[in-house]
Design an enzyme around this catalytic site. Sequence first.
Site, PDB file in Angstrom:
ATOM      1  N   ARG A  40      58.662 -10.929 -15.889  1.00 44.59           N
ATOM      2  CA  ARG A  40      57.223 -11.063 -16.138  1.00 44.59           C
ATOM      3  C   ARG A  40      56.446  -9.983 -15.384  1.00 44.59           C
ATOM      4  NH1 ARG A  40      54.530 -17.010 -17.291  1.00 44.59           N
ATOM      5  NH2 ARG A  40      54.172 -16.407 -19.431  1.00 44.59           N
ATOM      6  N   GLU A 167      43.070 -19.751 -24.118  1.00 41.38           N
ATOM      7  CA  GLU A 167      43.882 -18.629 -24.573  1.00 41.38           C
ATOM      8  C   GLU A 167      43.282 -18.079 -25.862  1.00 41.38           C
ATOM      9  OE1 GLU A 167      48.122 -19.444 -24.682  1.00 41.38           O
ATOM     10  OE2 GLU A 167      47.933 -20.526 -22.800  1.00 41.38           O
ATOM     11  N   LYS A 222      38.849 -31.406 -14.543  1.00 42.91           N
ATOM     12  CA  LYS A 222      39.668 -30.564 -15.421  1.00 42.91           C
ATOM     13  C   LYS A 222      40.431 -31.431 -16.419  1.00 42.91           C
ATOM     14  CE  LYS A 222      42.005 -27.355 -17.291  1.00 42.91           C
ATOM     15  NZ  LYS A 222      41.488 -26.381 -18.210  1.00 42.91           N
ATOM     16  N   ARG A 262      23.137 -34.437 -30.200  1.00 39.44           N
ATOM     17  CA  ARG A 262      23.922 -35.186 -29.211  1.00 39.44           C
ATOM     18  C   ARG A 262      25.411 -34.933 -29.418  1.00 39.44           C
ATOM     19  NH1 ARG A 262      21.712 -40.907 -30.804  1.00 39.44           N
ATOM     20  NH2 ARG A 262      22.141 -39.864 -32.761  1.00 39.44           N
ATOM     21  N   PHE A 274      46.117 -30.292 -32.725  1.00 34.30           N
ATOM     22  CA  PHE A 274      45.990 -29.355 -31.598  1.00 34.30           C
ATOM     23  C   PHE A 274      47.355 -29.048 -31.013  1.00 34.30           C
ATOM     24  CE2 PHE A 274      44.973 -33.586 -29.614  1.00 34.30           C
ATOM     25  CZ  PHE A 274      46.012 -33.676 -28.701  1.00 34.30           C
ATOM     26  N   CYS A 278      48.350 -27.192 -22.777  1.00 36.63           N
ATOM     27  CA  CYS A 278      47.533 -28.015 -21.878  1.00 36.63           C
ATOM     28  C   CYS A 278      47.103 -29.381 -22.408  1.00 36.63           C
ATOM     29  CB  CYS A 278      46.291 -27.239 -21.470  1.00 36.63           C
ATOM     30  SG  CYS A 278      46.688 -25.811 -20.464  1.00 36.63           S
ATOM     31  N   ARG A 348      53.552 -22.601 -27.218  1.00 40.10           N
ATOM     32  CA  ARG A 348      53.804 -23.903 -26.578  1.00 40.10           C
ATOM     33  C   ARG A 348      53.056 -25.023 -27.325  1.00 40.10           C
ATOM     34  NH1 ARG A 348      52.744 -22.285 -20.349  1.00 40.10           N
ATOM     35  NH2 ARG A 348      51.042 -21.148 -21.336  1.00 40.10           N
TER      36      ARG A 348
HETATM   37  P1  NAI Z   1      52.745 -20.079 -17.162  1.00 40.38           P
HETATM   38  O1  NAI Z   1      53.998 -20.835 -17.338  1.00 40.38           O
HETATM   39  O2  NAI Z   1      52.330 -19.064 -18.185  1.00 40.38           O
HETATM   40  O3  NAI Z   1      52.788 -19.298 -15.750  1.00 40.38           O
HETATM   41  C1  NAI Z   1      53.190 -19.863 -14.569  1.00 40.38           C
HETATM   42  C2  NAI Z   1      53.959 -18.799 -13.790  1.00 40.38           C
HETATM   43  O4  NAI Z   1      54.191 -19.280 -12.477  1.00 40.38           O
HETATM   44  C3  NAI Z   1      55.331 -18.468 -14.369  1.00 40.38           C
HETATM   45  O5  NAI Z   1      55.387 -17.090 -14.665  1.00 40.38           O
HETATM   46  C4  NAI Z   1      56.301 -18.850 -13.256  1.00 40.38           C
HETATM   47  O6  NAI Z   1      57.423 -17.973 -13.167  1.00 40.38           O
HETATM   48  C5  NAI Z   1      55.418 -18.728 -12.042  1.00 40.38           C
HETATM   49  N1  NAI Z   1      55.865 -19.467 -10.864  1.00 40.38           N
HETATM   50  C6  NAI Z   1      56.291 -20.751 -10.764  1.00 40.38           C
HETATM   51  N2  NAI Z   1      56.566 -21.063  -9.490  1.00 40.38           N
HETATM   52  C7  NAI Z   1      56.305 -19.955  -8.758  1.00 40.38           C
HETATM   53  C8  NAI Z   1      56.386 -19.653  -7.367  1.00 40.38           C
HETATM   54  N3  NAI Z   1      56.751 -20.572  -6.470  1.00 40.38           N
HETATM   55  N4  NAI Z   1      56.056 -18.411  -6.961  1.00 40.38           N
HETATM   56  C9  NAI Z   1      55.665 -17.485  -7.861  1.00 40.38           C
HETATM   57  N5  NAI Z   1      55.565 -17.707  -9.164  1.00 40.38           N
HETATM   58  C10 NAI Z   1      55.873 -18.931  -9.622  1.00 40.38           C
HETATM   59  O7  NAI Z   1      51.609 -21.165 -16.966  1.00 40.38           O
HETATM   60  P2  NAI Z   1      50.041 -21.007 -17.306  1.00 40.38           P
HETATM   61  O8  NAI Z   1      49.799 -21.240 -18.741  1.00 40.38           O
HETATM   62  O9  NAI Z   1      49.523 -19.773 -16.654  1.00 40.38           O
HETATM   63  O10 NAI Z   1      49.464 -22.278 -16.542  1.00 40.38           O
HETATM   64  C11 NAI Z   1      49.405 -22.348 -15.130  1.00 40.38           C
HETATM   65  C12 NAI Z   1      48.569 -23.546 -14.732  1.00 40.38           C
HETATM   66  O11 NAI Z   1      47.230 -23.382 -15.221  1.00 40.38           O
HETATM   67  C13 NAI Z   1      49.063 -24.874 -15.318  1.00 40.38           C
HETATM   68  O12 NAI Z   1      48.835 -25.871 -14.374  1.00 40.38           O
HETATM   69  C14 NAI Z   1      48.176 -25.072 -16.528  1.00 40.38           C
HETATM   70  O13 NAI Z   1      48.011 -26.437 -16.835  1.00 40.38           O
HETATM   71  C15 NAI Z   1      46.865 -24.482 -16.041  1.00 40.38           C
HETATM   72  N6  NAI Z   1      45.998 -23.973 -17.104  1.00 40.38           N
HETATM   73  C16 NAI Z   1      46.514 -23.300 -18.180  1.00 40.38           C
HETATM   74  C17 NAI Z   1      45.682 -22.807 -19.163  1.00 40.38           C
HETATM   75  C18 NAI Z   1      46.235 -22.083 -20.348  1.00 40.38           C
HETATM   76  O14 NAI Z   1      45.485 -21.882 -21.299  1.00 40.38           O
HETATM   77  N7  NAI Z   1      47.497 -21.680 -20.356  1.00 40.38           N
HETATM   78  C19 NAI Z   1      44.216 -22.984 -19.087  1.00 40.38           C
HETATM   79  C20 NAI Z   1      43.780 -23.663 -17.888  1.00 40.38           C
HETATM   80  C21 NAI Z   1      44.650 -24.147 -16.962  1.00 40.38           C
END
Ligand code: NAI
Length: 474
Positions: A40, A167, A222, A262, A274, A278, A348
Amino acid sequence: MTVKNICCLGAGYVGGPTCCIIAQQCPEIKVTVVDKSADRIAAWNSEDLPIYEPGLMEVVSQCRGRNLVFSTDIEAAIRSADLIFICVNTPTKTFGMGQGKAADLKFVELAARMIAETAEEGSGLKIVVEKSTVPVRAAESIGNILRHNIKPGVSYQILSNPEFLAEGSAVEDLLSPDRVLIGGEETDAGRSAISALADVYLNWVPKDRIITMNTWSSELSKLAANAFLAQRISSINSMSAVCEATGADVSEVAEAIGRDTRIGPKFLKASVGFGGSCFQKDILNLVYISECLNLPEVAEYWSQVVSFNTFQRSRFSRRIIECLFNTVTDKKICILGFAFKKNTGDTRESAAIYISRHLMEEGANLSIYDPKVSKGQVRIDLEDSENPERFDKLVSCHLDPYTAASEAHAVVICTEWDEFLTLDYKRMYESMRKPAFLFDGRKMLDHEQLGKIGFHVETIGRRLNRRNIERTWN
Ligand code: NAI
């Protein structure tokens, strides 16, 4: 305190874009985005970013190497940071207590332990910001881990700063958010940490859009926001089923109700259901929390929003099979769009996955086209690990929509990509088996025009054919 050095744990759909915008808007702050996935990080350092978001590459090019760094050196980034965003994934638990509902907080906990272990003695205050979506009171667990492993001369403040970007419009959403939420401790130290993070946002977000509150309200807000948004989709989709059975048109109903100030007009588009990482995950999390709080009625209320979404998807795929004379075995069906929505390559919880799996179970051959989803991703989503050759037998992926549709019995629109509006459907129709069916799961095309070309068209929330018209009410 003035924030000078930010570290972000997790370079995904949230961590990546959020930090790009902070780096762009705050040139005096050094922003380091780290991830445990070397692939990544390599992609963030290339011209082919790991995620597709309109406008994101331009921001990256502007800041990368200036005050924005993507790295796998997690420890170095934590050591030098005065503010650390936790942006790791919080998927639904797939085993053990809370299986299928609760959020799996193992990545958040690991991140907290990593911060505690890595922070150096005497490094002073570190503000740890929970940006991942978490259950209410998760900040307490993070605080516990940090405080039980504290080193001399280090102190922590934990803030909740949930992310509301969508997104497909992440850059726009981050540049002009409806609101920025910051929750923290109701103490002097808590208020000062809140104000340090607010100062970062104040570089580009108007003051009146920054809302501060207690940590638990912020965490719950949230989950509540996603639950309300998903609820609207399930509500309009439930009306779509009634429309199909009665002759009402769900777009007309949506317009009529949306004019009520409203209710408002947004998020009232009926569809195949959907998707995304999330909505379902966060509602199930809310359901689990409610059950744990001994509030079964609350849990039941919200779980219906998810159940209805599952019903909407399967209702649509059943309709495809029914229309194709109750069998799709060995029939070629073209799936247009595989991402969960337009302007993203993210699949996803995409409705396309559920529809494709249903059709594959019935023995259909699928030819799939999506402008931003690779064959490798489609394989991950559709391959059955116990029978991997079935994927190669039944699924082909195409680089253009016309080859995907050639010789097909039906075209199924699963994602509302703008380019699907301007395809040459006459050309497509001519290359297809007859009768040629088109199932518009996004209610986005000109159905009259398609009918004139010769297609048998079916869509969501509007009855276009005589099938299922007569209903008995008593
Ligand atoms: P994602 O899966 O795309 O990214 C998460 C990243 O964290 C991965 O690349 C993973 O390798 C990395 N990771 C995990 N543990 C780690 C560690 N200890 N050290 C370093 N890197 C680590 O997930 P995404 O979509 O970015 O979501 C992240 C959070 O944000 C979730 O809790 C999600 O619910 C929330 N969120 C997501 C949104 C979306 O549209 N995708 C919008 C708003 C909130």
